[in-house]
Design a protein around this motif. Structure first.
Motif, PDB file in Angstrom:
ATOM      1  N   UNK A 118      53.498  35.268  40.889  1.00 13.97           N
ATOM      2  CA  UNK A 118      53.886  35.358  42.393  1.00 13.97           C
ATOM      3  C   UNK A 118      55.280  35.417  42.328  1.00 13.97           C
ATOM      4  N   UNK A 119      56.112  33.859  41.801  1.00 12.67           N
ATOM      5  CA  UNK A 119      57.018  33.903  42.445  1.00 12.67           C
ATOM      6  C   UNK A 119      58.287  34.708  41.561  1.00 12.67           C
ATOM      7  N   UNK A 120      58.179  34.559  40.427  1.00 15.26           N
ATOM      8  CA  UNK A 120      59.749  35.129  39.461  1.00 15.26           C
ATOM      9  C   UNK A 120      59.381  36.194  39.305  1.00 15.26           C
ATOM     10  N   UNK A 121      57.877  36.656  38.983  1.00 12.06           N
ATOM     11  CA  UNK A 121      57.178  38.438  38.476  1.00 12.06           C
ATOM     12  C   UNK A 121      57.268  38.046  36.516  1.00 12.06           C
ATOM     13  N   UNK A 122      58.149  36.855  36.048  1.00 10.69           N
ATOM     14  CA  UNK A 122      57.215  36.852  35.049  1.00 10.69           C
ATOM     15  C   UNK A 122      55.209  36.874  34.094  1.00 10.69           C
TER      16      UNK A 122
ATOM     17  N   UNK B 109      56.815  27.196  34.708  1.00 10.39           N
ATOM     18  CA  UNK B 109      58.725  26.744  35.233  1.00 10.39           C
ATOM     19  C   UNK B 109      58.127  26.888  37.042  1.00 10.39           C
ATOM     20  N   UNK B 110      57.577  27.776  37.380  1.00  9.96           N
ATOM     21  CA  UNK B 110      57.687  27.779  38.948  1.00  9.96           C
ATOM     22  C   UNK B 110      56.427  26.782  39.568  1.00  9.96           C
ATOM     23  N   UNK B 111      55.059  26.654  39.074  1.00 12.78           N
ATOM     24  CA  UNK B 111      54.416  26.019  39.692  1.00 12.78           C
ATOM     25  C   UNK B 111      55.011  24.824  38.834  1.00 12.78           C
ATOM     26  N   UNK B 112      56.300  23.780  37.829  1.00 13.74           N
ATOM     27  CA  UNK B 112      56.573  22.571  38.624  1.00 13.74           C
ATOM     28  C   UNK B 112      58.069  22.278  39.763  1.00 13.74           C
ATOM     29  N   UNK B 113      58.499  24.239  39.858  1.00 11.11           N
ATOM     30  CA  UNK B 113      59.183  23.711  40.929  1.00 11.11           C
ATOM     31  C   UNK B 113      58.468  23.891  42.326  1.00 11.11           C
ATOM     32  N   UNK B 114      57.403  24.617  42.428  1.00 13.36           N
ATOM     33  CA  UNK B 114      56.305  24.525  43.444  1.00 13.36           C
ATOM     34  C   UNK B 114      55.905  22.773  44.153  1.00 13.36           C
TER      35      UNK B 114
ATOM     36  N   UNK C 191      58.859  17.515  50.428  1.00  8.57           N
ATOM     37  CA  UNK C 191      58.165  18.386  52.123  1.00  8.57           C
ATOM     38  C   UNK C 191      57.803  16.725  52.144  1.00  8.57           C
ATOM     39  N   UNK C 192      56.980  16.438  51.867  1.00 10.45           N
ATOM     40  CA  UNK C 192      56.142  15.123  52.375  1.00 10.45           C
ATOM     41  C   UNK C 192      56.326  14.100  52.310  1.00 10.45           C
ATOM     42  N   UNK C 193      57.274  14.023  50.738  1.00 11.12           N
ATOM     43  CA  UNK C 193      58.534  12.911  51.675  1.00 11.12           C
ATOM     44  C   UNK C 193      59.112  13.121  53.088  1.00 11.12           C
TER      45      UNK C 193
END
Length: 164
Positions: free
Chosen positions: A5-9, A22-27, A34-36
């Motif tokens: 849903x992010x990069x359409x691969x 890759x997108x899961x790791x980036x997310x 953000x939490x930091x």
């Protein structure tokens, strides 16, 4: 085949994930950052409140006068309101305590916290109008029947200036 849903691969159709690896790791990395940031913001806010609390150090009395205090000026009436609710678990355990008897620590803690908050807000209101004390402090608890199981605490008093 399904798509990330992010990069359409293209990803496996039977995969329960909606993003590629890759997108899961980036997310996940973005969420951690953000939490930091929010933890740092909370620390800054806490430090700011401590600093403000040191400045807002008004004397609070439930009486109108005291033998050792000379009131030089009465400024105005100040009030602070604190509405608080019990969550359903506190309500449940308070109901059990009501049947079997005993004290409800959860309810007492909520009421204690609300009292401290309201009194701090009252001091801050007095500080904002230039007072260094609040006399005739009164605390009133009001049940808000239309809002479920909520209680509002109203603190009021007279903001005054006393001699040092």
């Amino acid at each position: 085949m399904a798509e990330c849903r992010t990069c359409k691969v293209k990803i496996a159709f039977w995969s329960e994930e909606t993003r590629c690896k890759d997108c899961r790791q980036k997310h996940a990395k973005e969420l951690t950052e953000k939490s930091n940031l929010s933890a740092e913001a909370k620390e800054r806010q806490k430090a700011s409140m401590i600093e403000e609390s040191a400045q807002v150090n008004a004397i609070m009395l439930t009486t109108e006068t005291a033998p050792n205090l000379n009131i030089t000026k009465r400024i105005e009436i100040v009030t602070a309101e604190c509405a608080f609710g019990m969550n359903m678990f506190k309500d449940l355990f308070a109901g059990v305590r009501n049947v079997v008897g005993g004290r409800s620590e959860a309810v007492q803690k909520t009421m204690r916290d609300s009292r401290r908050t309201a009194l701090y807000e009252l001091k801050r209101e007095a500080y904002e109008v230039g007072a260094n004390a609040v006399v005739g402090v009164d605390l009133d608890y009001v049940e808000l029947s239309g809002a479920g199981n909520m209680v509002m605490l109203v603190a009021s008093g007279t903001a005054v200036i006393i001699e040092d």
